[in-house]
Structures are given as C-alpha cells and as structure tokens.
Design an enzyme around this catalytic site. Structure first.
Site, short mmCIF file in Angstrom:
data_model
loop_
_atom_site.label_atom_id
_atom_site.label_comp_id
_atom_site.label_asym_id
_atom_site.label_seq_id
_atom_site.Cartn_x
_atom_site.Cartn_y
_atom_site.Cartn_z
N HIS A 1 0.69 -1.04 0.03
CA HIS A 1 -0.01 0.20 -0.12
C HIS A 1 0.75 1.12 0.11
O HIS A 1 2.12 1.22 0.13
CB HIS A 1 -1.03 0.01 1.19
CG HIS A 1 -0.53 0.19 2.50
ND1 HIS A 1 -1.26 0.71 3.61
CD2 HIS A 1 0.73 -0.05 2.97
CE1 HIS A 1 -0.56 0.63 4.70
NE2 HIS A 1 0.69 0.25 4.48
N GLU A 2 0.15 2.31 -0.29
CA GLU A 2 0.84 3.72 -0.33
C GLU A 2 2.02 3.76 -1.42
O GLU A 2 3.03 4.19 -1.36
CB GLU A 2 1.46 4.27 0.83
CG GLU A 2 0.39 4.30 2.06
CD GLU A 2 -0.85 5.19 2.17
OE1 GLU A 2 -0.59 6.10 0.93
OE2 GLU A 2 -1.53 5.05 2.67
N GLY A 3 1.64 2.77 -2.60
CA GLY A 3 2.82 2.88 -3.77
C GLY A 3 3.46 1.51 -3.52
O GLY A 3 4.35 1.24 -2.50
#
Lengths: 601, 601
Positions: free
Chosen positions: A441-443
């Site tokens: 997550h978050e890239g």
C-alpha cells in the site's frame, strides 16, 4: 516475553543520542517543550498502548469486523482503545496550539506511535488515518471546510479516510472514474466506487470524513484532471452537527490476510445521485495535495513496517533466551544440559539479522521524521529547500526498505520459534501477516523503485543527491575510532560504484534500452537502500563507539553499545555485499527480464 | 485462472525429456509399465485432484478441524477426498505388486502428487503420511506386524502418523522422554507426550497407526537409545479388526497459520498406563529406521514447497495477463489504453523469478525421485552405492532449497496481485501460509545447513561430492549450443570457488574457529544450493536449446523452450551471483554472528 513494548533505551538512543531531538526545543515552534514534556507524552503513549491496545491485538485478528447490511460490528475493545487515544489528545499531537494541538515534533510523535504500531497496528489505524486526513484538510482546504471538520477530527469525534483506489485503478490513479458534478450551491455531487479504503466504515466516531479523489466533468485526461473532495458520511446541520446521511454506502468489507481489525472497505458514492462533496483547494490539483501528504504517509508505512518487525524481533529474542534445544560445543555430550537456542550460531545469525533490519529501519524513519521537523522549522528558504530535496530523495527508501526488511525480520522470527512460530498460539505469525500489507500500500515497492530511479534522483537537477552526499560526508568525518572507520572504509567502494552508476542510468533512461533498465529498477532501489542503510548503521556505530570510548558507561550501556557495533558490522559484512549482484545487473544492462515474452511463461 | 492444475507439458518435459523416465520400463521392477500406464495414472491423479481436492482447498482453510473432547470434526469434503484417493489405489502406488501395490516409479508418483500438493496440500497430508508410515513398517517391521497393519494402510482403511516431536524436544530428538516398558506378552507399554503430530487424530479411517519414537527403560542416553514402536489408536482383535481403544488420547489441537485442514495434534500416550506398543525391528535402532524414511520425507517436503510455489506462480501469471494497470512506453499517453500488468518490466521480473524458483525446484525434486528409482533398480552394489551417496549429499538441498524459494515465489505472487493478493478473496496468500511450514518441519533449514556442511559433505570420504562432479560434468559435456555453453561458462568460476572452499571448511571444522563457521553454515547451504540449482537450469537449457535447434517444433513448443532458456539465463544472471556474498563470509571466516553476545541484543 519482553517487558517493554518498545525498549525506551532504544528510543532514547535514536531520539537523543543520534538525532539530538532535544535541540528542537531551541526552535520557536517547539520552544514550549523540553525533554521532560517529550518524555511525558511518550509515557502517556506507552501506557495507553500497553493498557488499551496490546491486550486485544490477537482478539481483533481472530474476530474481524462484520457487516450486517446496516452497520459494521467489531469487538468493543477497539472503540475503547480509540476513545482513550482520542481523549489523550494524541490525535492532535503534531498540530498547532492554535488548532488545539500539542505542537509536538514529528520525531516525538513517531516515538509515540512506535508503541501503538508495535502492539496493535490494526486498532491504531483508525486514529492514524484521521491524523493524515486532518492534515490534508488543514493544509489545503478553505477555512470554512477546515472549521467544520478539522477540530472534530482532532478530538476523534470524527474520523478520516483517504479514498484514492478504485476497483480498476490502484497504482494508476490517472485512470480513476469517480466523477464530481458541480451543484448549484457550490458543492459537488460525487459518483463512483472506491476500494481498499481502510477504516471506510465503522461505528467508532460520530462521522467519517472521506477524502475522495474524483474528476470534475470536463477535466483533462490523466492525473492532471484529478480533484480532491471532502465527503462526509453524515452531512452537517447548521450547527455543524452530523445530521442527514450522505449518499455514501458500504458495498462490502474486504477480508485481508492481516491487519484484520481495520475495516477494509468497498465504498459506493452517489448510488442515489445525492452524494455531497466539498472541493478541497483548487480544481484539478487533487493529486498534488494528496501527494504532499502521501510522502508523510509513506514515512508512516515504513515506520509501521519497522515496528512490526521490531515486535517480532523482540519476541523471538525473548523466546531464544528461554527455549532450550540441543547442545553447543564443548558441552555437547548427551548427558550435558541442553543449551538455550540463542547459543546456537544460526539462531544468533537470525537474531542479528533481525536487529540490523529493524533497528536500522527505525533509525531511517526517525531520520526522516527529523527532516520533517527541520522542514517545519527551517530558518531560511534555502535551508528548507535543501531539506525538502533530501527528504524527497529518501522517501522511496523510507517507505520501501522497512517494508521489505520488516517482513523479512518477521519471517526470521517465525523460523526461530520453529513449529511454535507457525502456530497462532504465538504472536510472530500475525506480525508477518500484518506487515505483509506494507510493501503493497501507499505505492508498491515496485512503484517506489521507479519513482526513485526515474524521478527523485533527477529532481531539481539532482540536488537531493548532492545534499545526501554532503550529510553523509559530514557524518563520516565524525568517526574517530577504529570500528567506525573500518565500516566507512567498507562502504567506500560501494559509494564510488554508485557514483559511477548514476550517470550511466541517466543516459540509458533517455536511450533505446529504457525498457531493460526499467525492468531492473528494483536493483537500483536495492543498491540505494543498502547504501543508505549502511550509512544509518555507521551513524549508530560512530555514536556507540564514541560512548564506549569517552564515557564511563554502565554494564548495561556497554552491552547496548557493543550490540549496536556488532549489528553495524553484521550489516556491512552480510547485507551490503549482496548489492554486488545489483551493480552487475544494472551496469551490464541485463535484459534477462525485459527480453522475456508473455507467451514464453 | 489457469485451466490446468499443473501444466502437463511441464510434467512431460521434466519426466520424459529431462529424465528419460520411460527408460525405467526397461528395468525388471517396472517392466510391466510403459509410458501409457504412466500417463494413465497421472490422468487419474489429475482428475481426482481437480474434482475432489481443489474445490475445498479454501473451505478447509476457513473451517479448520475442531475437537469436542471426544471426536475431531472437519468438513465432510476431506473424507470424501481421502476416500476417493484411497479407492483409486494411489496410496499403494509405489508399493510392490506383492503388497497389493502398483509398483510404480517414485518419479511417476511424484508427478501424481504434484496435482494434490498444488491444489490442496492439507487434505492431501492424510494419505501422504499414511504412505510414509506404511513404508517404514514395510521396510523394518517384522512380518506379523507388517501383516497386521500395512495392507490396511495401503487401502486407506487405516491411516498413519510419524510421532517424533515432543513439547521440549523438536530438533533435538536425543532428548525425547517418551518411554517404553516391556510387558509380559512381548509388547511394550508406552508413556509420554508428542506434539505437532500431523493427522494425529481424525475420523477419516477405522484406525490410526502411530509410529512412535520412545526409549526403552535402561536404554543408552541420546539418540542411541531411541526405539521405534507401532502404536495403534485401536488395538486389533484376533481377526485383525480394530477393537478396544488403545490408551492414546488427543490432548488438543494446535492452531496453525496455514495447512489448516490437516489436524496438528498433541497426543498423550499411556495416561492410564495401558498404551500398547509394538517394537519395530530391533531395540535402540529407531532413529536409524526413521531417518532412512526421513530422507524420502524430506524430498516430499521439498516437492510440496515447489508445488505450492508453482500454484501461486501460475495464479499470478494468469492474473498478470488479465489485469490492466498503467501504461508502457511508447503507448503511455493518458488517452492510450491501459496495459496488462505483465507488460511492466518489474512484473515480468517477479514472474520470471517465480518461474526460475518453482520450475527449478520441481526439476531438482524430480531428479531426486529419479535417484530413488535408480536406487531401487540398481544392477550392481557399486551402482547402488554411488547413487545413495549422491542422493544423501543432495537431500539437504532438495529439502531446503524449495522450502526457501517456494515461499519466496508465493511472496512475489502476493506482490503481483497487490491489494488483491493481500486478501483472502484470492488464493495466493493461502499458498504462502501453507508453504511457510516447509522451512520448519522435517528438520529446519538451519539443521539442513549443518547436516550438509558438517556431515553429508564428508560422508564416505566425500564420495557424494565426487559423484556430483561426475554427473554434472557429464551433463555439461552434452551442451552443443551457444546459450547453454554460455551458461556453463558463467557457472564455472563458482564451481572453482566452491572446490577451493570445501577443503578450507574441512580444516576449519576441526579447528578453533568452529563456532564462527557453524554460525555461517547457512552461507554454505546457499552456495551449494545455488550451484546445484544452476546445474538444474543448465540441464533444462541444454535440452530446450537442443529441441529448438534440432526439431521442427510447434509455435507452442518453441515458446515453451524459449521460456526455459530465458529462465535459465535469469537464474544464472540474477540469482547465482548473490552467492558472492556467501563465499566472502565463509572464506573470510567472518565472526560477525558468532562474536555477538547474548546480552548485547
């Protein structure tokens, strides 16, 4: 097993010995604080984490939230923990006094958060996401929106989410289709579907404030057409109280392999064409706003991964000191008493690897938090600029390195516990499951590699890299003692190779072999990450060796510093040399991956 | 996603192109078989796996067995699957015609088992453990015991377990305390507690035959005092029917993170001092018997890890071909259509890494199975001896390599699926959880490293190593084409370094730095494993390149062989060079790990 959730000695080392966090009190922003107030807030965080979060970490994993079609149900301990956290004022910890906050440094807030992410990351997520959302509103929303939502988020009456991902658009936000239609009253009507929205629905707060990325009709294609909206679960009446239900509904809960206590949701916006949203800042600037915050979110992901890694490390360490199995020479006759497993070389190796991963990752995240504090207190625009460039360059590493090595540490913790590690009767397998979200997550870490190699490295003509070399050089110049000097000497050839490699990459990025290079981007992130982490360990080694040489240290302190030196040696000896492979792949422009064809698999 | 549970093309390549399994039919033992009967039994296995095992793999994970204090309950699909498997005769597949078996080669039985472990390892365990236990009884029990138990195990009326581990004694079997007291009737009374016993209780069969390690009173200390007993759940009446309950009871079920469909048990033997056991073979020889079988069990663990890896690989491959996200140059304008993610270089890398791990691991395990077949059909004692020495040397690698790289493949599969991979709505996270057992059981990978470096390498004066060099040399001599030759050239310097390293290790093992060396044993296993795996990939490359050059191949076949060549290139290019670190650690006799002190952590 271990008595402390997080070693206070370790935190003090990171904060005060390595980063001189106390000196922040000389800055105007933090001038009302001192080491005592810092320690007091950490005491509060530790107490709440121990009493309200740690006890139900496994229970929340075993009893994930359910949805009856109307409401989300979860074990009551989650709300009790959330309420206690909110009442303590910690949600507002980093916010301005003027906003009702405590105006504490990021570095100290990170130390506070260590207790929560180490002991119960899933119950922690509700308040952490609220902080992040409130921060976006504070920075970019117009005053009337800010006044309506932010104060109540800081008290925990309202919670927040970040609603970016859609079922068909995860990494590629350019392709989101959620749309916003201007209404006559200056607000917008939002329509679309969002997925994997953490804390997207629950009964913990009076209202949920979704920060939604959407495209206003007629906006440009791609990321340049994305706007940001505040979309509350309940619209507010004229007194600012949650009143009418907004047209946002929970389409369903997603069942994750870990982080089970945090609801992961599919949300439907505007099924009845009546979902009210409020534009944040200017139209089409949504991604920019979100990404300014995303960088801090990425530091948070890295730190969460570090602390879950730390939690497993500490548990397996305690286990290894108590569990006996087999014998160690010279006492290895069948009639000799069995040895504790920490005495076996391979167990020592697995513990030392974990220590190097998790304390190294903590060190990197605290360093990044310290940069955030410098950003907020810089005396000159130039100083601020330099700090921002360095932080920008380091952010992909701060996100990706701990989220790669934190789960690796957890995997080693499982292995140390053996058959017990594989059971849910012991906590280490949950650490791994919870931590496995972080490389995604978050890239994803693949995205971080591309971001670093194709963007961050070249930003502002490579100013970040110049700054990095400068601060590393300053640190290395402080080395006075043999171990630190030896470690710097071991790093030197890698620094030279990296210096040579970067312009080659720059040239190839513009050339015909671009696709081969992009397929090898993970190698660059690995090299850059290991070099940065070696620097972090050398920083710790310099400080520790200094302490061992200059001060009269207690036996406990001596053991602590010797452990730091040994972990630094281990890292440079065992981990850094693995990058020889990555240098080889990148410098030979290997096409082993890029030449592979779809139908050959 | 993929239509086949396991690619039949892949199996045919491994069996017939690489290992010439068909030639086994020239041996007397397998003379009644031919390729058609081999294929027919594989068809049967595939059909049963598809119809009876695959469908409830997730259901069994979500609904693990429960114990009501009397009986173990599980979803009915498990019994249906077990019964179908038993009825097919597959339990007896590798046993002699005289024993009612099909007298099939190990290589073919492994191909059959691939379908089961790839589709539902936990329901598969009940029959696989029965095969292993029946095999011990066949080889070492006296005729009367064999007659009582083995035939009914081969039909699945009775099932089997291996009861070695005790709560305080896992890796260290020397310390077991379960004891056996001779009774007047020539049987024994067993007393003690066993833990982590897979399939230790259930209602799938009429009886459960535990193979129990215990010490007869007055036996020597350590492993030399261990004997092996058959301990049935129900004693047999004069007609051989299960009758009176034996004094073995289920103390409790263990809750694992994966493999949830297989009961993992704590068993109490002789709580009422009335647990009847029957000595297998001679007293004090139990560990020897068990270890002869353990070697085959270790090959099975490796293969299971390979197939779970394979399962995740194939799923993530199918997903990557369908899921679209982002764009790939030169079609990367926002208005261009999104690309399938398999077109992104980093996804290709993660797929190619998986392919190299899982097909490489399969290749190694089939090679080992082929050696087992040669062992059973050797024409001369010398040939048998050579084969046994090679197999002994390779066994730690066959166990440890797939069980390290299989979960790594699963981890990459999760990453390719991103947020979806993290959810239980998709199968890849279960693959990882199931697979995580493999580096632990049947000897942890740390134990395998010690076994290889301190024992197997030196056994029979290093005869295994001589044999390995011989067969590798023979394989390399077959390379006629440029890619294979290039790959061999890339491996060569590593072979030379390994040749130099081994005598150094031999000297150090006897020297003062022994503890430093033991702490670095994992490095030796890594080097040895990567060299062996490079050989496995070169074997595949040679055969594939030959086919591409010599034959008129179909488009599909061409793609298949090109994929093999590319995976071989990837392995030698990306994976083998990582061992440079391990050579460095070992040859410098690094004490980074061994010098670490307990109180420094």
């Amino acid at each position: 097993m271990s008595e402390e959730l997080v070693s206070r000695k370790e935190l003090a080392f990171q904060l005060y010995e390595l980063l001189d966090t106390e000196s922040l009190c000389d800055k105007e922003r933090f001038s009302e604080h001192n080491k005592d107030t810092f320690d007091a807030v950490m005491d509060t965080a530790e107490k709440i984490a121990r009493e309200k979060f740690a006890p139900h970490n496994r229970k929340a994993d075993l009893n994930e939230p359910t949805f009856d079609g109307e409401k989300v149900h979860m074990i009551p301990e989650v709300k009790e923990a959330f309420d206690t956290y909110a009442e303590s004022g910690l949600i507002a910890g980093r916010f301005d006094f003027d906003d009702g906050g405590m105006q504490l440094p990021e570095t100290i807030m990170m130390a506070c958060s260590s207790y929560f992410t180490a002991s119960n990351p899933s119950s922690t997520a509700y308040s952490f996401l609220t902080v992040a959302a409130a921060n976006v509103i504070k920075n970019f929303a117009e005053q009337s929106i800010k006044d309506k939502f932010m104060p109540r988020m800081l008290t925990g009456e309202f919670t927040g989410t970040m609603a970016l991902t859609e079922p068909h658009a995860g990494s590629s936000l350019a392709d989101i289709t959620t749309n916003a239609k201007p209404a006559d009253d200056g607000t917008y009507r939002i329509k679309g579907s969002k997925m994997f929205i953490s804390a997207g629905d629950h009964e913990l707060s009076d209202n949920i404030v979704h920060l939604v990325l959407a495209k206003i009709q007629g906006a440009p294609a791609g990321v340049k057409g994305i706007s940001l909206f505040v979309v509350p679960k309940f619209r507010l009446d004229e007194n600012g109280e949650p009143a009418q239900r907004n047209d946002v509904s929970l389409a369903g809960l997603i069942h994750k392999m870990g982080y089970r206590g945090t609801t992961s949701t599919v949300l439907s916006f505007g099924e009845k064409d009546d979902c009210h949203g409020y534009l944040v800042g200017e139209a089409h600037q949504g991604l920019k706003y979100m990404f300014l915050m995303m960088n801090e979110a990425r530091i948070g992901v890295g730190f969460g991964a570090a602390m879950l890694g730390y939690s497993g490390y500490r548990y397996s360490l305690g286990y290894a000191k108590e569990r006996t199995q087999g014998r160690v020479a010279p006492n290895n006759k069948p009639t000799d008493k069995p040895a504790t497993i920490i005495q076996h070389g391979d167990v020592k190796r697995m513990l030392l690897a974990q220590k190097s991963y998790v304390e190294g990752a903590m060190s990197l995240c605290f360093y990044a938090a310290r940069l955030v504090d410098e950003l907020h207190t810089a005396q000159t625009p130039e100083a601020k600029q330099r700090t921002a460039e360095l932080l920008d360059l380091l952010t992909p590493v701060v996100k990706a390195w701990p989220s790669e090595f934190g789960p690796k540490a957890n995997d080693l913790a499982i292995q140390i516990l053996g058959g017990s590690g594989y059971t849910r009767e012991y906590p280490v397998e949950q650490c791994w499951r919870d931590n496995r979200l972080n490389p995604i997550h978050e890239g994803t870490n693949g995205i971080q590699a591309l971001d670093l190699m194709t963007r961050k490295l070249w930003q502002a003509n490579g100013a970040g890299l110049v700054q990095l070399q400068k601060v590393m050089g300053e640190d290395f110049a402080k080395a006075q003692h043999p171990v630190s000097k030896q470690l710097i000497a071991e790093l030197q050839p890698y620094l030279l190779k990296l210096q040579k490699l970067i312009p080659v990459i720059g040239a190839e990025l513009a050339g015909e072999n671009q696709n081969a290079l992009l397929a090898n981007a993970s190698c660059f992130l690995t090299i850059f990450g290991q070099v940065v982490m070696s620097w972090m360990w050398i920083r710790q080694a310099i400080t520790s060796e200094e302490a061992l040489n200059d001060n009269v240290v207690s036996q406990d302190d001596e053991a602590f510093y010797r452990g730091k030196l040994q972990a630094a040696k281990y890292f440079l000896d065992w981990e850094l040399p693995l990058t020889d492979r990555d240098f080889k792949v990148l410098s030979s422009m290997s096409d082993s991956c890029s030449a592979m064809q779809e139908n050959w698999f």
